[in-house]
Structure formats: C-alpha cells, structure tokens
Write an enzyme that holds these catalytic residues in place. Sequence first.
Site, short mmCIF file in Angstrom:
data_model
loop_
_atom_site.label_atom_id
_atom_site.label_comp_id
_atom_site.label_asym_id
_atom_site.label_seq_id
_atom_site.Cartn_x
_atom_site.Cartn_y
_atom_site.Cartn_z
N ASP A 1 -9.61 29.31 11.30
CA ASP A 1 -9.31 30.63 11.85
C ASP A 1 -8.27 30.47 12.95
OD1 ASP A 1 -9.28 33.06 13.21
OD2 ASP A 1 -11.42 33.42 12.91
N CYS B 1 20.73 26.02 18.66
CA CYS B 1 21.26 25.04 17.70
C CYS B 1 20.54 25.10 16.36
CB CYS B 1 21.14 23.62 18.26
SG CYS B 1 22.32 23.22 19.56
N CYS C 1 17.51 15.77 21.88
CA CYS C 1 18.15 17.09 21.94
C CYS C 1 18.23 17.58 23.38
CB CYS C 1 17.36 18.09 21.10
SG CYS C 1 17.72 18.02 19.33
N CYS D 1 -12.81 -0.35 12.30
CA CYS D 1 -13.45 0.97 12.35
C CYS D 1 -13.02 1.86 11.19
CB CYS D 1 -13.14 1.67 13.67
SG CYS D 1 -14.02 1.02 15.10
N HIS D 2 -11.71 1.99 10.99
CA HIS D 2 -11.21 3.04 10.11
C HIS D 2 -10.98 2.60 8.67
CE1 HIS D 2 -10.91 5.67 13.50
NE2 HIS D 2 -10.15 4.82 14.16
N ARG E 1 -4.03 8.96 21.47
CA ARG E 1 -5.23 8.56 20.74
C ARG E 1 -5.23 7.06 20.49
NH1 ARG E 1 -9.78 7.87 19.52
NH2 ARG E 1 -9.71 8.11 21.77
N CYS F 1 -8.12 4.38 21.69
CA CYS F 1 -8.81 3.42 20.81
C CYS F 1 -8.72 2.00 21.37
CB CYS F 1 -8.21 3.47 19.41
SG CYS F 1 -8.74 4.89 18.42
#
Length: 288
Positions: free
Chosen positions: A76, A107, A141, A207-208, A245, A249
């Site tokens: 939402d 630009c 930029c 971990c991942h 992040r 970690c």
Amino acid sequence: MKTFTLSKLMASAAICAVALTGAAYADPHPDAELIIEGELKLNVRAEAPAHLDGALPELYSGWLFRTDETRELQMDDFENPAMIAVEDGADLWETADGAAGQSCADCHGDASESMKGVRASMPKVNENGDLWSMEDYVNNCRTTRMEAEPYGWNSGDMRNMTSFISMQSRGMPVNVAIDGEAAPFWEKGKEMYYTRFGQLELSCANCHEDSWGMMIRADHLSQGQTNGFPTYRLKNAGMVSIHNRFRGCIRDTRAESFAIGSQEFRELELYVASRGNGLAVEGVAVRQ
C-alpha cells in the site's frame, strides 16, 4: 575500547552457531504475492541465474521472509513509510542547486522516462572503466553539471534521491552486467562474499547462502537480496542504503567495516546484486 575475553567470544560464537543451525521455521512465504495497490504485481521469485552454479535453488525476495504486517505495508503506497523519501526525492529532482542553477529535471526531464531501468542495472562500469553505484552517478551530476556540493553517501538527501530514482524501475527485473569490463569487479565482490570476517569468522555466505530460511537473534535470515533497496527498516525507523546494510552485517561479525562508498563495497554490491538477477526491483521496500 571494549574488549572481549576468550570465554565471551566462545559464548558468542556458540550462540551464533545455535541460531544458525536451529529449526528452519522462517522459510519464505510459499504463495504470497507482492501486488502494489492491487494492480502492479512484482516478481518476488525467480529462477537462480546460471552464474550462481547451483548455490541457491531459487531466488526469493526478502519481502517473502517478513511478517504479514510488514508485507502489507509495502503493498500500500499510502501506508508504505518509504514513500515519504520518494516524495522528498521528487522535490529534490525539480529543485535547482549549485552555481550552474540547474536541477536534475533540467537535464534529465521526466524521471519516469529518463531514469527507467537505471536502478535495475546498478552498479555498473562507467565510460572511464570505473565501477560506480547509483550514488556515484548522482554526485557526478551534482559536481560536474550543477556545480553543487556532492551529497554525503549516507545523507538524507542521497537516500531520498536514490529512493526516487529507484521507483522509476519498480517492477523491472534486476539485470546487472557481470561480464566484459565488469567481470574483474564481480570476481572481487564474489571473493569478499565468501570471505570470513571478524571475531565470529562469518562470511556473507554463511548466513545468506548456507542458512537462509533459519532464524538468528529472533530475526529471519533471507537470501540477502538487494532488489528492495533503498529500504525502509522498521528497526531503524528510516531509509537504509545497500552499503549501510553491508556495514551493519560486517559490524555484526565484530569486524572493522569497509567505508560506505568504498571500492570494496561497490564490488560487493555488484556481486550481491547479481545474485538477484531476475527478481523485480521493488523501488522502495519495507523490511524489519
């Protein structure tokens, strides 16, 4: 400076080991679908890319590992707290700044057209052969065209701008290049991903890759995908960048972190982003 005795370190390592080897009761939701405002369906599952060599059976967005309440927030736009950053970024896009008196819009025009697909391909190698994250392009930029001061990498203005730019790619599949000029950077990022850091001697993969779908410190371990960044973290009550992040970690392994915006983190960002090739850019996600 805080010191740790051997007994404390062993106890911490033991606690971590228990957390990472416990029952896998935090698996991704088996059938939840991310549909924004009941209209835009985002791909939160994808076939694992060939370059992972079977390290993951399937790709899952971190959204699938969140609670029902957190997932609903992202579905939402009115309730999604990250949309405040997007709105602030939209204002920055139209605001002239610097000695040149130029705005981003002067630009680049309509961001929904000029920035579409940018987030999906980041980070990437620039025309000079350097690996750049989105933040590098923003500041380039600002300094060369607007003649303005660069944003701090982790500043509110930078998080707002990158949130706004990311939204222009919402729903598009992550598709970062890892071949050609990008290949050596990708290899360095991969090496870092599998390197153990800190007093706890943990790598990103521990971990991942090895332990996703389990729990650690009462939190869910996802596959660590970056397709939802910049992300609003409920824990932080604010937007969090990819590099921030990463720093968190590494800090959790009780190691000295690389700097936000460093070359090491750009390379790690490229590798981790490539692990999510095929997942939808979520624009601005909500995580716990």
